[in-house]
Design a protein around this motif. Structure first.
Motif, PDB file in Angstrom:
ATOM      1  N   PHE A 162       3.848 -15.807  -4.170  1.00 25.37           N
ATOM      2  CA  PHE A 162       3.746 -17.268  -4.034  1.00 25.37           C
ATOM      3  C   PHE A 162       3.534 -18.026  -5.538  1.00 25.37           C
ATOM      4  O   PHE A 162       4.225 -19.063  -5.741  1.00 25.37           O
ATOM      5  N   ASN A 163       3.147 -16.989  -6.455  1.00 26.16           N
ATOM      6  CA  ASN A 163       3.102 -17.608  -7.894  1.00 26.16           C
ATOM      7  C   ASN A 163       4.573 -17.886  -8.383  1.00 26.16           C
ATOM      8  O   ASN A 163       4.955 -18.862  -9.131  1.00 26.16           O
ATOM      9  N   ASN A 164       5.405 -16.894  -8.069  1.00 30.61           N
ATOM     10  CA  ASN A 164       6.811 -16.954  -8.555  1.00 30.61           C
ATOM     11  C   ASN A 164       7.535 -18.207  -8.017  1.00 30.61           C
ATOM     12  O   ASN A 164       8.574 -18.641  -8.617  1.00 30.61           O
ATOM     13  N   LEU A 165       7.178 -18.388  -6.670  1.00 24.10           N
ATOM     14  CA  LEU A 165       7.740 -19.746  -5.826  1.00 24.10           C
ATOM     15  C   LEU A 165       7.356 -20.984  -6.831  1.00 24.10           C
ATOM     16  O   LEU A 165       7.494 -22.257  -6.259  1.00 24.10           O
ATOM     17  N   ARG A 166       6.153 -20.638  -7.771  1.00 24.32           N
ATOM     18  CA  ARG A 166       5.477 -21.972  -8.277  1.00 24.32           C
ATOM     19  C   ARG A 166       4.785 -23.065  -7.188  1.00 24.32           C
ATOM     20  O   ARG A 166       4.511 -24.067  -7.398  1.00 24.32           O
ATOM     21  N   ALA A 167       4.152 -22.163  -6.242  1.00 26.92           N
ATOM     22  CA  ALA A 167       3.475 -22.663  -5.017  1.00 26.92           C
ATOM     23  C   ALA A 167       1.855 -22.891  -5.338  1.00 26.92           C
ATOM     24  O   ALA A 167       1.333 -23.795  -4.597  1.00 26.92           O
ATOM     25  N   LEU A 168       1.351 -21.896  -6.185  1.00 20.63           N
ATOM     26  CA  LEU A 168       0.007 -21.933  -6.181  1.00 20.63           C
ATOM     27  C   LEU A 168      -0.446 -22.758  -7.440  1.00 20.63           C
ATOM     28  O   LEU A 168       0.208 -22.851  -8.469  1.00 20.63           O
ATOM     29  N   SER A 169      -1.736 -23.037  -7.178  1.00 24.27           N
ATOM     30  CA  SER A 169      -2.582 -23.906  -8.277  1.00 24.27           C
ATOM     31  C   SER A 169      -2.883 -22.663  -9.385  1.00 24.27           C
ATOM     32  O   SER A 169      -3.019 -21.577  -9.190  1.00 24.27           O
ATOM     33  N   THR A 203       0.734  -1.133   0.096  1.00 29.08           N
ATOM     34  CA  THR A 203      -0.137  -0.116  -0.243  1.00 29.08           C
ATOM     35  C   THR A 203       1.135   1.188  -0.035  1.00 29.08           C
ATOM     36  O   THR A 203       0.622   2.178  -0.715  1.00 29.08           O
ATOM     37  N   ASP A 204       1.868   1.224   0.735  1.00 26.92           N
ATOM     38  CA  ASP A 204       2.787   2.414   0.754  1.00 26.92           C
ATOM     39  C   ASP A 204       3.651   2.558  -0.534  1.00 26.92           C
ATOM     40  O   ASP A 204       3.838   3.970  -0.919  1.00 26.92           O
ATOM     41  N   TRP A 205       4.081   1.474  -0.988  1.00 31.84           N
ATOM     42  CA  TRP A 205       4.675   1.511  -2.363  1.00 31.84           C
ATOM     43  C   TRP A 205       3.846   2.164  -3.544  1.00 31.84           C
ATOM     44  O   TRP A 205       4.310   3.068  -4.171  1.00 31.84           O
ATOM     45  N   ASN A 206       2.598   1.552  -3.519  1.00 36.97           N
ATOM     46  CA  ASN A 206       1.461   2.114  -4.509  1.00 36.97           C
ATOM     47  C   ASN A 206       1.294   3.695  -4.446  1.00 36.97           C
ATOM     48  O   ASN A 206       0.893   4.433  -5.247  1.00 36.97           O
ATOM     49  N   ALA A 207       1.516   4.182  -2.920  1.00 37.92           N
ATOM     50  CA  ALA A 207       1.190   5.454  -2.926  1.00 37.92           C
ATOM     51  C   ALA A 207       2.568   6.317  -2.805  1.00 37.92           C
ATOM     52  O   ALA A 207       2.454   7.349  -2.719  1.00 37.92           O
ATOM     53  N   GLY A 208       3.610   5.958  -3.458  1.00 37.92           N
ATOM     54  CA  GLY A 208       4.840   6.612  -3.736  1.00 37.92           C
ATOM     55  C   GLY A 208       5.862   6.471  -2.501  1.00 37.92           C
ATOM     56  O   GLY A 208       6.830   7.235  -2.562  1.00 37.92           O
ATOM     57  N   PRO A 256      -2.149  -8.514  -4.471  1.00 36.41           N
ATOM     58  CA  PRO A 256      -1.567  -8.766  -5.884  1.00 36.41           C
ATOM     59  C   PRO A 256      -0.103  -9.023  -5.689  1.00 36.41           C
ATOM     60  O   PRO A 256       0.447 -10.192  -6.268  1.00 36.41           O
ATOM     61  N   MET A 257       0.812  -8.397  -4.879  1.00 37.81           N
ATOM     62  CA  MET A 257       2.023  -8.875  -4.538  1.00 37.81           C
ATOM     63  C   MET A 257       2.108 -10.030  -3.782  1.00 37.81           C
ATOM     64  O   MET A 257       3.073 -10.896  -4.089  1.00 37.81           O
TER      65      MET A 257
END
Length: 222
Positions: free
Chosen positions: A187-194, A109-114, A181-182
């Protein structure tokens, strides 16, 4: 356990959630995350916004982060279910809250707000459990338990131990998570998600020979 409050993809009360679970229902839906020219579809169990708890200001409640809304709603309902009324004398009360992704959501949230808290950090930032304790007027021990998927279970065990040691008479205990989303990307980059995009309701199948990963979920229970 004298009271239960929850905000989940399958409902917000014990009977509704229990009926869905016993019927084998899943809260999974297909969510699309887009970044630049890339889009990724993943099955995810999202929780609808909980209603504003009775006696709380709607505008202030809606200004809270989703994880704070889940936790506050569940805690207030649990206390009501246990027979505690606003303003009534309370015994010594503690709060043990399991949450594995609290900082991740705050950083995003902080990153998306700059902002740059993810890189530089921030001093004296209020935690979710501290904020919840302040809102509920809890003056006993409070603790955040971060133990991945077991965080909520560990929080219940911690609350039981505090009672056994005589540190509190009553303790609110449970877990809360909000999926972002992050979080899904990590988890998706770890290939852990269906990655099932067909028959999404059956994507979570931990003991099936066709299992291809787990399904993230969010909500709270106290």
């Amino acid at each position: 356990i004298t009271g239960v409050g929850a905000a989940t993809p399958l409902g917000r009360d014990f009977r509704t959630i229990g009926d869905h679970l016993l019927a084998g229902h899943s809260g999974a839906t297909l969510v699309t995350d887009s970044h630049a020219a890339h889009a990724q579809q993943l099955p995810t169990c999202l929780t609808p916004e909980p209603p504003t708890p009775s006696g709380w200001d709607d505008a202030k409640f809606r200004s809270l982060a989703r994880s704070d809304q889940f936790a506050l709603w569940s805690a207030v309902v649990a206390l009501e279910d246990a027979g505690w009324s606003a303003g009534a004398p309370r015994p010594r009360m503690g709060l043990a809250l399991g949450s594995g992704g609290e900082l991740l959501c705050r950083w995003e949230t902080d990153w998306n707000a700059g902002g740059s808290e993810m890189i530089e950090g921030r001093e004296q930032a209020p935690t979710l459990v501290w904020s919840l304790g302040e809102r509920l007027g809890i003056d006993g021990p409070t603790s955040t338990i971060a133990a991945a998927c077991a965080s909520g279970n560990y929080a219940i065990a911690q609350a039981r131990r505090w009672i056994e040691l005589g540190l509190v008479d009553v303790c609110l205990a449970g877990g809360v998570e909000a999926i972002s989303p992050m979080c899904r990307a990590n988890f998706n980059n770890l290939r852990a998600l269906s990655r099932r995009t067909v028959d999404v309701q059956r994507a979570s199948r931990p003991f099936d020979k066709g299992r291809d990963g787990f399904v993230t979920g969010e909500g709270a229970a106290m």
